[in-house]
Motif scaffolding. Sequence first.
Motif, mmCIF file in Angstrom:
data_model
loop_
_atom_site.group_PDB
_atom_site.id
_atom_site.type_symbol
_atom_site.label_atom_id
_atom_site.label_comp_id
_atom_site.label_asym_id
_atom_site.label_seq_id
_atom_site.Cartn_x
_atom_site.Cartn_y
_atom_site.Cartn_z
ATOM 1 N N TYR A 163 0.905 -1.024 0.093
ATOM 2 C CA TYR A 163 -0.173 0.065 -0.111
ATOM 3 C C TYR A 163 0.982 1.287 0.051
ATOM 4 C CZ TYR A 163 -2.961 3.710 1.804
ATOM 5 O OH TYR A 163 -3.530 4.733 1.827
ATOM 6 N N THR A 164 1.821 1.214 0.693
ATOM 7 C CA THR A 164 2.730 2.250 0.829
ATOM 8 C C THR A 164 3.498 2.895 -0.212
ATOM 9 O OG1 THR A 164 4.581 1.235 2.264
ATOM 10 C CG2 THR A 164 2.997 2.400 3.469
ATOM 11 N N TYR A 165 4.089 1.700 -0.898
ATOM 12 C CA TYR A 165 4.941 1.868 -2.295
ATOM 13 C C TYR A 165 3.649 2.083 -3.168
ATOM 14 C CZ TYR A 165 9.521 0.082 -1.597
ATOM 15 O OH TYR A 165 10.727 0.020 -0.840
ATOM 16 N N GLN A 166 2.661 1.762 -3.343
ATOM 17 C CA GLN A 166 1.562 2.156 -4.414
ATOM 18 C C GLN A 166 1.255 3.668 -4.165
ATOM 19 O OE1 GLN A 166 0.261 -0.059 -6.883
ATOM 20 N NE2 GLN A 166 -0.623 1.697 -7.876
ATOM 21 N N SER A 167 0.952 3.882 -2.904
ATOM 22 C CA SER A 167 0.558 5.317 -2.815
ATOM 23 C C SER A 167 1.625 6.367 -2.991
ATOM 24 C CB SER A 167 0.005 5.576 -1.141
ATOM 25 O OG SER A 167 -0.981 4.524 -0.826
ATOM 26 N N LYS A 168 3.008 6.018 -2.751
ATOM 27 C CA LYS A 168 4.038 6.873 -2.718
ATOM 28 C C LYS A 168 4.322 7.010 -4.448
ATOM 29 C CE LYS A 168 8.828 8.018 -1.332
ATOM 30 N NZ LYS A 168 8.618 9.004 -0.740
ATOM 31 N N TYR A 169 4.615 5.972 -5.106
ATOM 32 C CA TYR A 169 4.970 6.175 -6.234
ATOM 33 C C TYR A 169 3.930 5.938 -7.643
ATOM 34 C CZ TYR A 169 9.398 5.552 -3.905
ATOM 35 O OH TYR A 169 10.301 5.570 -2.841
ATOM 36 N N GLY A 170 2.818 5.517 -7.032
ATOM 37 C CA GLY A 170 1.836 5.387 -8.203
ATOM 38 C C GLY A 170 2.060 4.003 -8.885
ATOM 39 N N PHE A 171 2.776 3.450 -8.552
ATOM 40 C CA PHE A 171 3.128 1.921 -9.318
ATOM 41 C C PHE A 171 3.992 1.111 -8.187
ATOM 42 C CE2 PHE A 171 5.819 -0.522 -12.126
ATOM 43 C CZ PHE A 171 4.820 -1.238 -12.865
ATOM 44 N N ARG A 172 3.969 -0.224 -8.457
ATOM 45 C CA ARG A 172 4.933 -0.926 -7.478
ATOM 46 C C ARG A 172 5.315 -2.172 -8.332
ATOM 47 N NH1 ARG A 172 2.016 -4.988 -4.584
ATOM 48 N NH2 ARG A 172 -0.361 -4.920 -4.872
ATOM 49 N N ASP A 173 6.423 -2.864 -8.008
ATOM 50 C CA ASP A 173 6.820 -4.196 -8.200
ATOM 51 C C ASP A 173 6.215 -5.061 -7.372
ATOM 52 O OD1 ASP A 173 7.984 -6.668 -9.177
ATOM 53 O OD2 ASP A 173 9.869 -5.803 -9.491
ATOM 54 N N TYR A 174 5.358 -5.744 -7.656
ATOM 55 C CA TYR A 174 4.635 -6.823 -6.769
ATOM 56 C C TYR A 174 5.270 -8.209 -6.487
ATOM 57 C CZ TYR A 174 2.597 -8.737 -11.011
ATOM 58 O OH TYR A 174 2.501 -9.357 -12.242
ATOM 59 N N ARG A 175 6.211 -8.480 -7.562
ATOM 60 C CA ARG A 175 7.012 -9.712 -7.592
ATOM 61 C C ARG A 175 7.704 -9.725 -6.231
ATOM 62 N NH1 ARG A 175 10.308 -9.175 -12.605
ATOM 63 N NH2 ARG A 175 10.620 -7.281 -11.491
ATOM 64 N N GLY A 176 7.239 -10.502 -5.371
ATOM 65 C CA GLY A 176 8.200 -10.576 -4.076
ATOM 66 C C GLY A 176 8.337 -9.368 -3.236
ATOM 67 N N GLY A 177 7.703 -8.267 -3.495
ATOM 68 C CA GLY A 177 7.780 -7.236 -2.970
ATOM 69 C C GLY A 177 8.686 -6.208 -3.720
ATOM 70 N N GLY A 178 9.643 -6.682 -4.859
ATOM 71 C CA GLY A 178 10.105 -5.866 -5.501
ATOM 72 C C GLY A 178 11.448 -5.094 -4.561
ATOM 73 N N ARG A 179 11.547 -3.994 -4.496
ATOM 74 C CA ARG A 179 12.676 -3.349 -3.886
ATOM 75 C C ARG A 179 12.502 -3.445 -2.402
ATOM 76 N NH1 ARG A 179 17.635 -2.416 -3.854
ATOM 77 N NH2 ARG A 179 18.668 -0.544 -3.252
ATOM 78 N N SER A 180 11.293 -3.511 -1.987
ATOM 79 C CA SER A 180 10.881 -3.694 -0.296
ATOM 80 C C SER A 180 11.296 -5.004 0.174
ATOM 81 C CB SER A 180 9.553 -3.268 -0.315
ATOM 82 O OG SER A 180 8.615 -4.349 -0.565
#
Length: 360
Positions: free
Chosen positions: A109-126
Amino acid sequence: MAGNTFGHLFTITTFGESHGKGLGVTIDGCPSGIRISEEEIQHDLDRRRPGQSRIVTQRKEKDRIQIISGVFEGVTTGTPIGMIILNEDQKSRDYDHIKDSFRPSHADYTYQSKYGFRDYRGGGRSSARETAMRVAAGSVAKAILKRIGITIQAYVSQVGPIRIDDNPENHDLSLTEENIVRCPDPKKAAEMEELIMATRKKGDTVGGVVTCVIENAPVGLGEPVFDKLHSDLARAVMSINACKGFEIGSGFEGVKMNGSEHNDKFYTTKDGEVRTETNYSGGIQGGISNGMPIYFRAAFKPVATIIQSQETINKEGKDVTIEGRGRHDPCVVPRAVPIVEAMAALTLVDHYLMQQRMKI
């Protein structure tokens, strides 16, 4: 994306995602003439890598390190050191079902809200997979510290409600790597392992504590006011995924004591060294190392991914039910031990170089 660089003089910048082609780190500010090898770095990475035992994620990654710059004939040249690890066992399809949903207690949620996009595969950068490169960089930092006699040893001191004595001096830390939990108390380690396995069978997770001891740090490391050694250690350790608490020396237990009990009395040894009779300060006073062992504890929450149904919402704000899939740790602390050591090493090297610069 900012926030990918750590350090003041000895800096590292990591890059890569959990399910991307690979991971990397650039180290800048490393002195020349430090002997390092891929084999030594690999030793620390093998302690962190997935699939190493039955109580960690079964993702099969060899995490083979490649040094691509800054080292010639096994010695650092003083130029930026570049290292990479290629991913081999990604199963991104395990995450297709959550690409539009927000997993509880994850960064979705926080990545999606901050960047408007996220890498959902395994959490990506997070993803905690990013920490592999911290461990690689930390191994280089350890090589520098070894030259000046500083050693760093972390171990698991608690899993769930099972804990060992808080005083590191009461344990034989050489036994830490003798079991898969990385606890220096063999009896408690067996209990911890049993708890982790029982928790995994339920599709759940459990948290724990990693204790770290730094020996032979010279007096004087640490800067006044905002760059205190213990505040930088806290920042470093709290940047590790799933870390939710940090305490140094007596920590929160110190509030139960009076000042007359808690004060560390100074004395001079026969060799003329200044020491303290107790070490409730954890080796740091006024933000500056005092020559005593530095010790701290880091608390890690239960891993957020559980193999159970959970209610949440999707990107449209609608209620949905999801269930964790894939390969995940039922307890993160056994693999967190080398990560904590790495972040401590990076912090100590940085402060050592700052102290040396002041003497020029």
